[in-house]
Design an enzyme around this catalytic site. Structure first.
Site, PDB file in Angstrom:
ATOM      1  N   SER A 182       0.770  -1.283   0.079  1.00 19.08           N
ATOM      2  CA  SER A 182       0.157   0.146  -0.057  1.00 19.08           C
ATOM      3  C   SER A 182       0.718   1.263  -0.124  1.00 19.08           C
ATOM      4  O   SER A 182       1.652   1.503  -0.856  1.00 19.08           O
ATOM      5  CB  SER A 182      -0.918  -0.079   1.178  1.00 19.08           C
ATOM      6  OG  SER A 182      -1.811   1.040   1.198  1.00 19.08           O
ATOM      7  N   ASP A 219      -3.381   6.200  -3.054  1.00 22.49           N
ATOM      8  CA  ASP A 219      -2.228   5.799  -2.467  1.00 22.49           C
ATOM      9  C   ASP A 219      -1.805   4.616  -3.405  1.00 22.49           C
ATOM     10  O   ASP A 219      -2.127   4.514  -4.297  1.00 22.49           O
ATOM     11  CB  ASP A 219      -2.574   5.288  -0.996  1.00 22.49           C
ATOM     12  CG  ASP A 219      -3.386   4.005  -1.106  1.00 22.49           C
ATOM     13  OD1 ASP A 219      -4.102   3.621  -1.998  1.00 22.49           O
ATOM     14  OD2 ASP A 219      -3.101   3.260   0.052  1.00 22.49           O
ATOM     15  N   ASP A 272      -1.547   1.693  -3.495  1.00 20.78           N
ATOM     16  CA  ASP A 272      -2.423   0.437  -4.196  1.00 20.78           C
ATOM     17  C   ASP A 272      -3.801   0.912  -4.511  1.00 20.78           C
ATOM     18  O   ASP A 272      -4.568   0.076  -4.719  1.00 20.78           O
ATOM     19  CB  ASP A 272      -2.258  -0.864  -3.227  1.00 20.78           C
ATOM     20  CG  ASP A 272      -3.233  -0.655  -1.996  1.00 20.78           C
ATOM     21  OD1 ASP A 272      -3.141   0.476  -1.445  1.00 20.78           O
ATOM     22  OD2 ASP A 272      -3.422  -1.583  -1.374  1.00 20.78           O
ATOM     23  N   PRO A 280      -2.267   1.985  20.304  1.00 15.79           N
ATOM     24  CA  PRO A 280      -0.932   1.524  19.693  1.00 15.79           C
ATOM     25  C   PRO A 280      -1.264   1.449  18.127  1.00 15.79           C
ATOM     26  O   PRO A 280      -2.255   1.040  17.746  1.00 15.79           O
ATOM     27  CB  PRO A 280      -0.946   0.419  20.549  1.00 15.79           C
ATOM     28  CG  PRO A 280      -2.133  -0.064  21.026  1.00 15.79           C
ATOM     29  CD  PRO A 280      -2.883   1.166  21.014  1.00 15.79           C
TER      30      PRO A 280
END
Ligand code: 16G
Ligand code: MG
Length: 539
Positions: free
Chosen positions: A64, A276, A278, A498
């Site tokens: 990606s 982006d 992909d 996270p």
């Protein structure tokens, strides 16, 4: 199953011993040189998944928006969706098995998932333009063939195109023809139907500048150009002939730096967008007459689309429910506008397309977008049937026209996953039909100033969250600290989580001014650093 052949071939794709990888938010992703064994093993796994579901399964080789040196792989489930969570676990254990344990782990998956080895298997494979992708996709094929699966290699395709192929094949062509040609035909037919009215032909509306991130989107848009050229003329930049993939360009760069990509020529008030690497994400932007940059992100895309859909539904006068799905990253102004002005229900899920997709399936019409530009609109089967029937049978001309427009919109959206090309065509059609300039679109609401920061900690898993990532559960004291900091500003909000793709903790803050958003983000970063085991220099 020939265990001897599986082991013998595996030795040709040997796993670097000790390397541990996780099937994350979007599959495996790391430096390309560490992925050969993963590709071979995902070939094996795709065959098992195909046997178990008695359906075609997809394998996409891409990383990606990551840098050129990286690569990755993800599996596509029968309806063009992301791989089921229980199989993500199988993927992780298979990828991490040391050479000698591979047959055992494979057998374990076969037993746990009740795979019938006698069943046939079919796998479709696609890849992005990275230098490493061709060889890595050969390793996938090696895995597929050693387990005696059949396959079709689509070669260079966008991620959403591969999702489309899988869905087409598993619905016996009802969704469309499983070729790139079929994809172009399906989308362009709907787009041309939408924009064929004579009043839609004003020149200024028909041109769009597209930054292709030097990725696969450029190749595919070039192939598609002549199918749509009567309704839209696209001018491609960063088409891969010179620049490096995702380097200083592409949707991720534009969204996170809030500035234009390199390599595009922008004049004031021109409509521009970025894909982006992909081509499953898109953001829009423009320069105003004073040369100021304005970003139109996934939130504003979702707003434009929901507004249009809601108007159509009102016109048709049928009770189809519509819901919008966002993540915690959605700008507070967008949520407020959707709920208070447009009166559509808004839901928040965890980050990652699969979570949004899942929630959006609960509605007749589910609009989902991440702020970063990844999203689409899903229509339930019942809604689809009803819309097609109304488009055919309504007698009132205005209502019928609205139903037909809705039917074309339905056909234009890639119902399997976010798709930059499909989203772009929907947006272009809506702007044309509503006679909206990019400035008018931008003016629907004003984004609250916001800031995103990253904090390095020793172990990011010490942070756990709840309430769609908007509240911290552990470590103790961190949520209290964040809540106290948020109270110091107006219109403010902050959360931390996270990252699922990088070894860091992400911090998001918004407030009434840029200065306040910045200072809140900094203060929250410091709290994370102090309470969650920050490493290196304090923020
Ligand atoms: C992946 C996800 C994307 C998400 C991003 C978050 C898919 C196909 N892609 O790229 O939806 O926004 O991860 O990254 O699910 P983060 O966890 O590092 O913030
Ligand atoms: Mg992508």
């Amino acid at each position: 199953m020939d265990l001897h052949a599986i082991t013998a071939h595996s030795a040709l794709h040997a796993k670097p011993s000790g390397l541990v990888l996780q099937y994350g938010t979007a599959g495996f992703r790391t430096k390309a040189e560490h992925l050969d064994h993963v590709m071979y093993r995902m070939g094996l796994l795709a065959v098992l998944r195909s046997k178990q579901t008695k359906s075609t399964i997809g394998v996409m080789v891409t990383a990606s928006h990551n840098p050129e040196e990286d690569n990755g792989v993800k599996l596509v489930d029968p309806l063009g969706e992301m791989l089921a969570p229980s199989w993500e676990e199988h993927a992780t254990s298979l990828a991490n098995a040391e050479e000698q344990d591979l047959p055992g782990v494979l057998m374990d998956i076969i037993v746990k998932a009740a795979v019938d080895l006698q069943q046939d298997a079919f796998v479709v494979i696609g890849r992005d333009t990275r230098l490493s992708s061709e060889k890595l996709s050969q390793s996938v094929i090696d895995g597929v063939t050693v387990l005696e699966g059949q396959f079709h290699d689509y070669g260079l395709v966008t991620t959403p195109q591969l999702h489309y192929m899988v869905y087409c094949r598993n619905t016996s062509g009802q969704y469309g023809e499983a070729t790139v040609e079929g994809y172009y035909q399906k989308l362009s037919k709907a787009f041309m139907e939408l924009t064929k009215q004579p009043f839609c032909s004003e020149e200024e509306y028909r041109s769009l500048k597209v930054d292709c991130a030097n990725g696969i989107g450029a190749l595919k848009l070039k192939e598609m150009e002549h199918y749509i050229s009567q309704g839209l003329s696209v001018q491609l930049f960063n088409d891969g002939t010179k620049g490096k993939l995702n380097h200083l360009c592409g949707a991720d760069f534009v969204k996170s730096h809030q500035k234009p990509p390199q390599g595009i020529e922008m004049k004031s008030n021109e409509r521009c967008c970025s894909f982006d690497g992909d081509a499953d994400r898109i953001v829009y932007y423009y320069l105003d007459v004073d040369g100021h940059f304005h970003l139109i992100d996934g939130d504003k895309i979702a707003t434009l689309i929901s507004r249009f859909l809601k108007e159509l539904l009102l016109e048709i006068g049928e009770s189809l429910n519509i819901g919008v799905v966002q993540t915690a990253y959605a700008n507070g102004s967008s949520t407020r506008y959707l709920e208070e002005v447009m009166k559509v229900p808004v839901y928040c899920t965890k980050t990652g397309v699969k979570h949004l997709h899942h929630k959006a399936q609960e509605f007749d019409i589910g609009v989902y977008f991440e702020a970063n530009g990844h999203g689409t609109v899903l229509f339930s089967k019942a809604a689809e049937t009803k819309i097609r029937q109304l488009a055919k049978e309504l007698e009132d001309e205005k209502r019928k026209a609205a139903a037909k427009t809705l039917e074309n919109i339905l056909d234009l959206f890639n119902q399997t996953a976010g798709d930059a090309i499909s989203d772009m065509l929907v947006i272009e059609a809506i702007l044309t039909l509503k006679d909206l300039t990019i400035q008018q679109w931008d003016a629907l609401y004003t984004d609250l100033p916001n800031r995103q920061l990253k904090v390095k900690v020793a172990d990011r898993q010490v942070i756990s969250t709840t309430d769609a990532e908007r509240q911290v559960v552990t470590p103790p004291g961190l949520q209290e600290a964040i809540s106290d900091l948020v109270k110091k500003h107006k219109l403010s909000r902050a959360f931390v989580r996270p990252s699922g793709t990088e070894d860091i903790v992400r911090v998001y803050a918004e407030a009434d001014s840029q200065e306040n958003a910045d200072s809140l983000a900094r203060a929250v970063s410091l709290a994370v650093f102090e309470l969650a085991g920050g490493v290196g220099e304090a923020p």
